[in-house]
Scaffold this active site. Sequence first.
Site, short mmCIF file in Angstrom:
data_model
loop_
_atom_site.label_atom_id
_atom_site.label_comp_id
_atom_site.label_asym_id
_atom_site.label_seq_id
_atom_site.Cartn_x
_atom_site.Cartn_y
_atom_site.Cartn_z
N CYS A 2 0.66 -1.18 0.03
CA CYS A 2 -0.19 0.00 -0.07
C CYS A 2 0.90 1.22 -0.01
O CYS A 2 1.98 1.34 0.27
CB CYS A 2 -0.94 0.00 1.09
SG CYS A 2 -2.07 -1.58 1.33
N ARG A 27 5.23 -0.48 -4.76
CA ARG A 27 4.92 -1.43 -3.46
C ARG A 27 3.87 -2.18 -3.63
O ARG A 27 3.29 -3.12 -2.80
CB ARG A 27 4.52 0.01 -2.47
CG ARG A 27 5.52 0.81 -1.89
CD ARG A 27 4.85 1.95 -1.04
NE ARG A 27 4.57 1.23 0.31
CZ ARG A 27 5.54 1.28 1.25
NH1 ARG A 27 6.52 1.35 1.14
NH2 ARG A 27 5.09 0.80 2.30
N TRP A 83 -3.67 -2.59 -1.38
CA TRP A 83 -3.04 -3.98 -1.57
C TRP A 83 -4.30 -4.65 -0.63
O TRP A 83 -4.02 -4.62 0.71
CB TRP A 83 -1.86 -4.33 -1.30
CG TRP A 83 -1.21 -5.49 -1.79
CD1 TRP A 83 -1.01 -6.00 -3.26
CD2 TRP A 83 -1.24 -6.78 -1.12
NE1 TRP A 83 -0.52 -7.42 -3.08
CE2 TRP A 83 -0.80 -7.80 -1.83
CE3 TRP A 83 -1.62 -7.07 0.16
CZ2 TRP A 83 -0.53 -9.05 -1.34
CZ3 TRP A 83 -1.48 -8.44 0.74
CH2 TRP A 83 -0.86 -9.44 -0.09
N ASN A 109 -2.43 2.20 6.12
CA ASN A 109 -1.57 0.85 5.65
C ASN A 109 -1.74 0.19 6.94
O ASN A 109 -1.64 0.69 8.19
CB ASN A 109 -0.08 1.45 5.61
CG ASN A 109 -0.16 2.14 4.16
OD1 ASN A 109 -1.14 2.11 3.33
ND2 ASN A 109 1.17 2.46 3.65
N GLY A 110 -1.71 -1.35 6.89
CA GLY A 110 -1.42 -2.29 8.07
C GLY A 110 -2.80 -2.71 8.25
O GLY A 110 -3.88 -2.81 7.56
N GLU A 490 16.55 -18.80 -5.25
CA GLU A 490 16.29 -17.50 -5.54
C GLU A 490 16.07 -17.18 -7.02
O GLU A 490 15.08 -16.55 -7.41
CB GLU A 490 17.21 -16.66 -5.25
CG GLU A 490 17.44 -15.07 -5.64
CD GLU A 490 16.15 -14.36 -5.05
OE1 GLU A 490 15.92 -13.28 -5.26
OE2 GLU A 490 15.62 -14.84 -3.90
N LYS A 494 12.32 -15.62 -8.71
CA LYS A 494 12.38 -14.74 -9.52
C LYS A 494 11.48 -15.00 -10.64
O LYS A 494 10.76 -14.17 -11.48
CB LYS A 494 13.79 -14.23 -10.08
CG LYS A 494 14.51 -13.69 -9.08
CD LYS A 494 14.24 -12.14 -8.83
CE LYS A 494 14.02 -11.51 -7.49
NZ LYS A 494 13.65 -12.38 -6.53
N GLU A 497 7.98 -14.83 -9.79
CA GLU A 497 7.43 -13.43 -9.57
C GLU A 497 7.24 -12.65 -10.82
O GLU A 497 5.97 -12.14 -10.84
CB GLU A 497 8.55 -12.60 -8.75
CG GLU A 497 8.66 -13.18 -7.24
CD GLU A 497 9.70 -12.36 -6.61
OE1 GLU A 497 9.65 -11.88 -5.44
OE2 GLU A 497 10.84 -12.13 -7.21
N HIS A 513 13.26 -38.02 -5.00
CA HIS A 513 12.17 -38.41 -3.90
C HIS A 513 10.91 -37.86 -4.29
O HIS A 513 10.08 -37.41 -3.37
CB HIS A 513 12.68 -37.88 -2.71
CG HIS A 513 13.89 -38.44 -2.24
ND1 HIS A 513 13.74 -39.80 -1.51
CD2 HIS A 513 15.15 -38.40 -2.00
CE1 HIS A 513 15.10 -40.32 -1.49
NE2 HIS A 513 15.89 -39.27 -1.54
N LYS A 613 6.26 -4.56 -2.85
CA LYS A 613 7.88 -4.29 -2.59
C LYS A 613 8.03 -4.50 -1.22
O LYS A 613 8.99 -5.21 -0.70
CB LYS A 613 8.45 -3.10 -3.11
CG LYS A 613 9.72 -2.66 -2.76
CD LYS A 613 10.57 -3.64 -3.97
CE LYS A 613 12.08 -3.37 -3.70
NZ LYS A 613 12.74 -4.27 -4.40
#
Length: 618
Positions: A2, A27, A83, A109-110, A490, A494, A497, A513, A613
């Site tokens: 947000c 964000r 968001w 926010n929050g 990582e 990426k 995302e 496995h 973000k």
Amino acid sequence: MCGIVGYLGPRELDEVLLEGLQRLEYRGYDSAGVSGLSEGGNVSSVRAVGNLANLRAAVEARGGLNGYSNGSGVHTGIGHTRWATHGGVTEANAHPHFDTADRIHVVVNGIVENFAVLRERLVAAGATFTSETDAEVIAHLIASFGDQDLAGAVAAAVAELEGHYAFVAMSAAEPGRLVAFRKECPLVIGQGDGEVFIGSAIPAFLQYTRHAITIEDNEIVDLRPDGPVITTATGTTVAREAYEVEWDEETAEKGGYDTFMLKEIHEQADAVAETLADRLWQDDAVDFGEDFDLQPLRDATRIVIVACGTSYHAGLLGRYVIEEYARVPVDVEVASEYRYRSPVLRPSDVVIGITQSGETADTLAAMRVAREQGATVLAVTNVMGSQATRDADGVLYTRAGLEIGVAATKTFLCQLAVMYLLGIKLGELRETQGPAERRRLIGELKAVPHAITALLDQSEATIKRAAEDHHAADFFLYLGRHVGYPVALEGALKLKEVSYIATDAYPAGEMKHGPIALLDEQTPVVVVATNSPVREKVISNIQEVRARGAHVLAVVTAGDETAMSEHTDEVFPVPLTDWTIQPLLAVIPLQLLAYEIAVKRGLNVDQPRNLAKTVTVE
């Protein structure tokens, strides 16, 4: 997540609020809205679902916000990008929210954890709610203290709120004034000449002023055009000077690159160099500065790393490095899980919270759990003055500079660089490494920025060819062993995302496995196969993959291309360095591969869907 923007001053609200929100798009958001005080003293609001283009169109259709002038040319307004957490993505759930009389508007926010109890009480008192959100309760709660001015009503309201949040409130009865409050969510003031800004982050107002004022937790900010008055929740006035932001507006732009993500990938050499810089002025020692207390590291019987997402992967690599260099046992924990366990900690334990923004809610909560149990807490973060820096006993900054792209790139490499610095320093403090070995590793680290530049220059054609061949695949498998495993994790993250391709990452030795069942002739398998003590084991795993007909794309060490080409379909060579440091370079081809595949698929890499973000909520 947000974004909040607030403004008091002579500029047109449409310009300041919408431009500020645009600077906070990184964000992450799914809807947006703005409110301003109209010529008649009423609060007017415009909200829209989707991106800011929709909000701009809606504002234009209304003829603009027509900022109210209080006689001295002061315009008053707030804006928000949301968001979704409580309630779906609808215009009604978008911010700003307002009270029943449409006099108090807030952007939040929050999370308000006790919103259900407050909502029930406020409804019983006659409040009419128009959204499904927890945030709306703040507007009604402030309005319920209508016998006080806005600052007094905010102070009374926050005494009843529970959770972690930041908000800015505006009242139709008090033009030329905004009141804000912060509790564990970011908020910062921008001070101009006869105007004042407030935002979730500095980019919201950077184009107008470079003078910022920090807001601490549990502080009420009474904003007037000539400046803010900051008080604690108990009414004590706080004196705090503005500081000059070193970033300029150009830094927040793309600098000639097509996207922020590509720009930031190419900034990694400088970012890593800056992170290492003065800490490696000695050839055989790491210097964290005289203000950093080394005694907890010297005495530590165990290190626990808590982090989320990309930062968690940096922590995993840190475990290998610290245990290899310093022989200290290291646990790495997902912060969102750790905070709700009953972890067993001792005063001799050191807990390291890794958070790019310094505001990641779960990581902050995990750090607080550690402090409550008496452990020493360190923060590894990129943002000075962030909450993590205030909650920690010591701080190591990553110095990556401003990162706009949602998918972390240069901040991840700088986190890795700090892990190497920590490992070497621990080896020195605990005498598990001699001066000669430290000198060798420090020399290798100092060469990394130049190696990054060379790697970026040489990788473009190979990566683009691989992206062309595989961008239409509907599944990727990433494999790695030992220090290559965090790199594989990582790289897979990426790709998920920015390309939205289903992707799994596994320790290569565990493939048989379960994940091997997913392989067929259409599957690209990306393997981290750089020089390491397990190189031969990785080759065996590659052969298992190829026996199922899958296509192998391997990150290899320069000089090993010919040998590895016998086992792979495509190789991405990275410059030779010590095998423990190789991950700093090995992740870069995977960043580029994710980027190029997403571009081939026509996607917006800087604003991946559903992502933000900075994750300041659970």
